[in-house]
Design a protein around this motif. Structure first.
Motif, PDB file in Angstrom:
ATOM      1  N   ALA A 160       0.839  -1.267  -0.003  1.00  0.00           N
ATOM      2  CA  ALA A 160      -0.001  -0.116   0.037  1.00  0.00           C
ATOM      3  C   ALA A 160       0.760   1.412   0.015  1.00  0.00           C
ATOM      4  N   GLY A 161       2.060   1.214   0.656  1.00  0.00           N
ATOM      5  CA  GLY A 161       2.891   2.430   0.432  1.00  0.00           C
ATOM      6  C   GLY A 161       3.123   3.001  -0.927  1.00  0.00           C
ATOM      7  N   LEU A 162       3.183   2.179  -1.899  1.00  0.00           N
ATOM      8  CA  LEU A 162       3.292   2.670  -3.280  1.00  0.00           C
ATOM      9  C   LEU A 162       2.156   2.984  -3.948  1.00  0.00           C
ATOM     10  N   ASN A 163       1.042   2.178  -3.453  1.00  0.00           N
ATOM     11  CA  ASN A 163      -0.164   2.798  -3.936  1.00  0.00           C
ATOM     12  C   ASN A 163      -0.486   4.070  -3.363  1.00  0.00           C
ATOM     13  N   ALA A 164      -0.229   4.525  -2.392  1.00  0.00           N
ATOM     14  CA  ALA A 164      -0.222   5.965  -1.861  1.00  0.00           C
ATOM     15  C   ALA A 164       0.684   6.774  -2.330  1.00  0.00           C
ATOM     16  N   MET A 364       9.836  -1.267  -5.382  1.00  0.00           N
ATOM     17  CA  MET A 364       8.746  -2.498  -5.392  1.00  0.00           C
ATOM     18  C   MET A 364       8.319  -2.943  -4.120  1.00  0.00           C
ATOM     19  N   THR A 365       7.219  -3.056  -4.283  1.00  0.00           N
ATOM     20  CA  THR A 365       6.491  -3.515  -3.016  1.00  0.00           C
ATOM     21  C   THR A 365       5.326  -4.590  -3.389  1.00  0.00           C
ATOM     22  N   MET A 366       5.070  -5.566  -2.449  1.00  0.00           N
ATOM     23  CA  MET A 366       4.054  -6.720  -2.889  1.00  0.00           C
ATOM     24  C   MET A 366       3.143  -6.893  -1.661  1.00  0.00           C
TER      25      MET A 366
END
Length: 379
Positions: A160-164, A364-366
């Motif tokens: 969610a950090g990258l979504n934000a 990159m996050t997952m």
């Protein structure tokens, strides 16, 4: 369809090269915070009296040395006091706000900004549900201008950090010169189902408490809200790419455990292999149309999802151990701090002072969905 049947998909047609916009969002500051007490894996095993050899092996072979946690107090019988779901929600509220405030203050300090410069606050968490959300609670606690716009992203998990960041980067481009902050604050110890079973051992051995914040401002004419040379060394955010794996939607989930009478997080053992198999797909999509190859990327900041997840990403993307040194270092020192993990790595990269103008980086996050999120940045 089960997770075991997940297959590699065909890479979609290349994303068409984008017209270069006149305004770019730029990262101008980062800050992190953790609770004061940290525990070795052995100490956590001792606190909860875990004796099963297989469960102990999960803890001791995790590549994690210490984690910052808010563990329950010890009762008269020498055992941790039980925490019903209501107490866990109280824990989440208290420590997500406290750690979040400290991370936000550190982030603004590094950006050369103050609370009065903040124009948008986006808070991310998955370790508890609050209404009003963290953003309102932190704005009240710090006395931030009541006209500061805000958003809350709840329940998206570790990605969610990258979504934000994607959303706030868009807000920044629409508001050049105005300061926005993404704040990821996770009290993972408020999401634990503490028993000694193998089902919970993977989760209980992995996650740590912590918060991380990143400040973003878009290039534009100087305004009254842009203090000085705000974060001159920060990278520009060029683009994002996502990949959701619908057939693995149940592989990572946080839902009600009727046996334990509380929320409980579940991780499928096959997750590292599924993530690894799709890492190449999403990175190739991120770079499509840019003229860049993976070898052109100088800095890789990958979510510290666990030893097997990191290994799978390294193998599938052809990375070196040096490429993921900060990812493994954060896992070693903090465990998986969920949505803010990649920002802990980013902070370490900045502290190294090795980035040069023109360098490219991939974030990159997952997490649940199952989902991979990526971003391309350039210093």
């Amino acid at each position: 369809m089960t997770i075991d049947s997940v297959r590699r998909e065909v890479l979609p047609a290349p994303v068409r090269a984008e017209a270069v916009p006149t305004v770019r969002a730029r990262i101008v500051g980062v800050g992190t915070a953790v609770p004061p007490l940290s525990y070795s894996q052995q100490e956590v095993l001792d606190v909860f009296g875990v004796t099963d050899p297989k469960a102990r092996g999960v803890f001791l072979n995790s590549s994690i040395e210490r984690r910052h946690l808010v563990l329950p107090p010890i009762g008269a019988d020498g055992r941790p006091v039980g925490e019903p779901q209501g107490d866990l929600l109280d824990k989440h509220k208290k420590h997500a706000v406290e750690s979040g405030i400290r991370a936000l203050e550190e982030c603004l300090k590094r950006a050369g900004a103050g609370l009065s410069d903040l124009r948008h606050l986006c808070c991310v968490t998955s370790t508890g549900f609050l209404t009003p959300g963290l953003s309102a609670l932190i704005i009240r606690e710090l006395g931030i201008d009541r006209h500061c716009s805000r958003s809350d992203i709840v329940g998206m998990g570790c990605n969610a950090g990258l979504n934000a960041l994607n959303l706030v980067a868009g807000w920044s481009v629409a508001n050049p010169g105005e300061l926005g902050v993404v704040l990821c604050s996770e009290a993972c110890s408020a999401a634990y189902a503490m028993d000694t079973s193998m089902r919970t051992a993977v989760v209980n051995s992995l996650f740590g408490d912590g918060a991380a914040a990143v400040a973003v401002v878009a290039d534009g004419n100087a305004s009254r809200t842009t203090p000085g040379a705000l974060g001159d060394d920060g990278p520009r955010i060029l683009r994002f790419a996502s990949c959701i794996i619908p057939e693995a939607v149940d592989a990572m989930r946080y839902d009600w455990d009727r046996d334990l009478n509380r929320f409980s997080f579940y991780l499928d053992p096959q997750i590292p292999y599924v993530v690894g198999a799709h890492a190449e797909i999403v990175v190739d999509r991120l770079l499509a149309g840019t003229g860049l190859l993976r070898g052109d990327i100088s800095h890789w900041l990958v979510h510290s999802g666990g030893k097997k997840v990191i290994d799978a990403v390294v193998v599938n993307l052809g990375l070196s151990r040096h490429d993921v040194r900060h990812t493994t270092g954060v896992l070693r020192d903090y465990g998986n701090v969920s949505s803010g993990s990649f920002l802990f790595s980013y902070e370490r990269l900045l502290n190294e002072r090795v980035t040069r103008p023109g360098d490219y980086g991939v974030l990159m996050t997952m997490g649940p969905g199952s989902t991979l999120e990526t971003a391309l940045v350039q210093w």
